[in-house]
Design an enzyme around this catalytic site. Sequence first.
Site, PDB file in Angstrom:
ATOM      1  N   SER A  63      50.530  39.181  15.272  1.00  9.18           N
ATOM      2  CA  SER A  63      50.449  40.517  14.840  1.00  9.18           C
ATOM      3  C   SER A  63      50.359  40.523  12.850  1.00  9.18           C
ATOM      4  O   SER A  63      50.323  40.850  12.474  1.00  9.18           O
ATOM      5  CB  SER A  63      51.784  41.171  15.135  1.00  9.18           C
ATOM      6  OG  SER A  63      51.978  41.604  16.656  1.00  9.18           O
ATOM      7  N   LYS A  66      47.754  42.399  12.183  1.00  7.66           N
ATOM      8  CA  LYS A  66      47.758  44.384  12.461  1.00  7.66           C
ATOM      9  C   LYS A  66      47.771  44.797  10.825  1.00  7.66           C
ATOM     10  O   LYS A  66      47.384  45.436  10.528  1.00  7.66           O
ATOM     11  CB  LYS A  66      48.692  44.452  12.941  1.00  7.66           C
ATOM     12  CG  LYS A  66      49.260  44.309  14.581  1.00  7.66           C
ATOM     13  CD  LYS A  66      50.742  44.109  15.289  1.00  7.66           C
ATOM     14  CE  LYS A  66      50.293  44.536  16.592  1.00  7.66           C
ATOM     15  NZ  LYS A  66      52.056  44.346  17.462  1.00  7.66           N
ATOM     16  N   TYR A 188      40.954  44.141  19.457  1.00  9.61           N
ATOM     17  CA  TYR A 188      42.760  43.838  19.186  1.00  9.61           C
ATOM     18  C   TYR A 188      42.890  42.046  19.600  1.00  9.61           C
ATOM     19  O   TYR A 188      43.209  42.150  19.118  1.00  9.61           O
ATOM     20  CB  TYR A 188      43.085  44.927  19.531  1.00  9.61           C
ATOM     21  CG  TYR A 188      44.975  44.414  19.573  1.00  9.61           C
ATOM     22  CD1 TYR A 188      45.498  44.865  19.076  1.00  9.61           C
ATOM     23  CD2 TYR A 188      45.700  43.718  21.125  1.00  9.61           C
ATOM     24  CE1 TYR A 188      47.199  44.663  18.673  1.00  9.61           C
ATOM     25  CE2 TYR A 188      46.639  43.201  20.937  1.00  9.61           C
ATOM     26  CZ  TYR A 188      47.500  44.031  19.437  1.00  9.61           C
ATOM     27  OH  TYR A 188      49.153  43.272  19.600  1.00  9.61           O
ATOM     28  N   TYR A 240      59.368  44.383  14.412  1.00 10.57           N
ATOM     29  CA  TYR A 240      60.108  45.084  15.789  1.00 10.57           C
ATOM     30  C   TYR A 240      61.387  45.742  15.153  1.00 10.57           C
ATOM     31  O   TYR A 240      61.688  46.191  14.226  1.00 10.57           O
ATOM     32  CB  TYR A 240      59.413  44.630  17.093  1.00 10.57           C
ATOM     33  CG  TYR A 240      58.409  43.989  16.990  1.00 10.57           C
ATOM     34  CD1 TYR A 240      57.123  45.248  16.655  1.00 10.57           C
ATOM     35  CD2 TYR A 240      57.990  42.300  16.873  1.00 10.57           C
ATOM     36  CE1 TYR A 240      55.681  43.833  16.283  1.00 10.57           C
ATOM     37  CE2 TYR A 240      57.165  42.052  16.680  1.00 10.57           C
ATOM     38  CZ  TYR A 240      55.743  43.031  16.852  1.00 10.57           C
ATOM     39  OH  TYR A 240      54.728  43.034  16.652  1.00 10.57           O
ATOM     40  N   VAL A 258      53.834  36.857  17.376  1.00  8.70           N
ATOM     41  CA  VAL A 258      54.336  35.749  18.637  1.00  8.70           C
ATOM     42  C   VAL A 258      54.012  34.230  18.039  1.00  8.70           C
ATOM     43  O   VAL A 258      54.345  33.587  18.910  1.00  8.70           O
ATOM     44  CB  VAL A 258      54.230  36.528  19.982  1.00  8.70           C
ATOM     45  CG1 VAL A 258      55.080  37.691  19.313  1.00  8.70           C
ATOM     46  CG2 VAL A 258      52.876  36.789  19.596  1.00  8.70           C
TER      47      VAL A 258
HETATM   48  N1  GLU Z   1      48.441  39.826  20.417  1.00  6.81           N
HETATM   49  C1  GLU Z   1      49.994  39.783  20.307  1.00  6.81           C
HETATM   50  C2  GLU Z   1      49.970  40.791  21.939  1.00  6.81           C
HETATM   51  O1  GLU Z   1      49.572  42.086  21.559  1.00  6.81           O
HETATM   52  C3  GLU Z   1      50.933  40.768  19.053  1.00  6.81           C
HETATM   53  C4  GLU Z   1      52.484  40.304  19.119  1.00  6.81           C
HETATM   54  C5  GLU Z   1      52.670  39.733  18.286  1.00  6.81           C
HETATM   55  O2  GLU Z   1      52.948  38.940  17.779  1.00  6.81           O
HETATM   56  O3  GLU Z   1      53.977  40.140  17.685  1.00  6.81           O
HETATM   57  O4  GLU Z   1      51.103  41.087  22.501  1.00  6.81           O
END
Ligand code: GLU
Length: 304
Positions: A63, A66, A188, A240, A258
Amino acid sequence: MNYQALLDEITSEVLALPVRGDVARYIPELAHVRPDQFGIALRRQDGTTFGAGDWEVRFSIQSIAKVLLLSLACSLDNDLVWSRVGVEPSGDPFNSLVQLEFEEGMPRNPLINAGALVVCDILLQLLPDPKTELLSFVRALAGDKSIDFDRAVAMSELQSGSRNRALSHFMKSFGNIEHSVDEVLDFYVHACSLAMSCNHVVQAFSFMAEHGLNMPSEVRVLSVSQVRRLNAVMLTCGFYDESGDFAFHVGLPGKSGVGGGIVAVCPGRFTAAAWSPRLGTKGNSILATEALRRLAQRSNASVF
Ligand code: GLU
């Protein structure tokens, strides 16, 4: 400030902490990562970079990508981005579906999965070959042409990504995803699979600490005002339902993934990145968070 000594000290301290947490297993390929690795890097405003532990080992940035997707999209069409995603913290897990129904398919912010999927949809609209363009963008930011997607991780997430598929279909039903769900997901998962080291991450994010200018190239990535807004979104939404905790304990804008990586930005002073694969219950790396907390405290770095 002797940053090298500080990073060395923090590395030996966190490696001595009791082992807690586990690697992300819901993306099968990530379960193969050796869990007890730890690295930390810091790039000072003058370009000097310091690192300790496994700071040059590549990991799946997940993430953290992002923010890179968002930066690329904002550099192309800022107004379009903010007409399709919000800027409020979600207080929910990264892949939650619940708020989307109340808010009619408009994601709370671009750093939860729903928001990043919309940003991917926007990039599919604005660029003829977004995967290649994203790769060039990131390689130029980090100054390393060898940075690449980890296709095994991307394929593994594609096969196990029912939740992201559900999120995309749900938003499509509200008209906030224009391309096919397959196209959006493919882009993605590739973005999330980018394999970078802590060293790469601190170079790539230098523009976030340098008011929009990539260093040392001095290429303007975003305007001063855009970068302020991205830092604000990272501070409030980057972790989050643990965003408040990171702001409280570390006091810097940041983003976790993650894969166990975290980037943190001290505007006008430095970018830092830490990585260790074992995650806490909210999906954020335990040791990387702890290392950045110690770094911010001892270097007196805070945006407050
Ligand atoms: N590719 C992961 C997902 O969509 C990213 C989540 C993350 O890194 O927090 O679940």
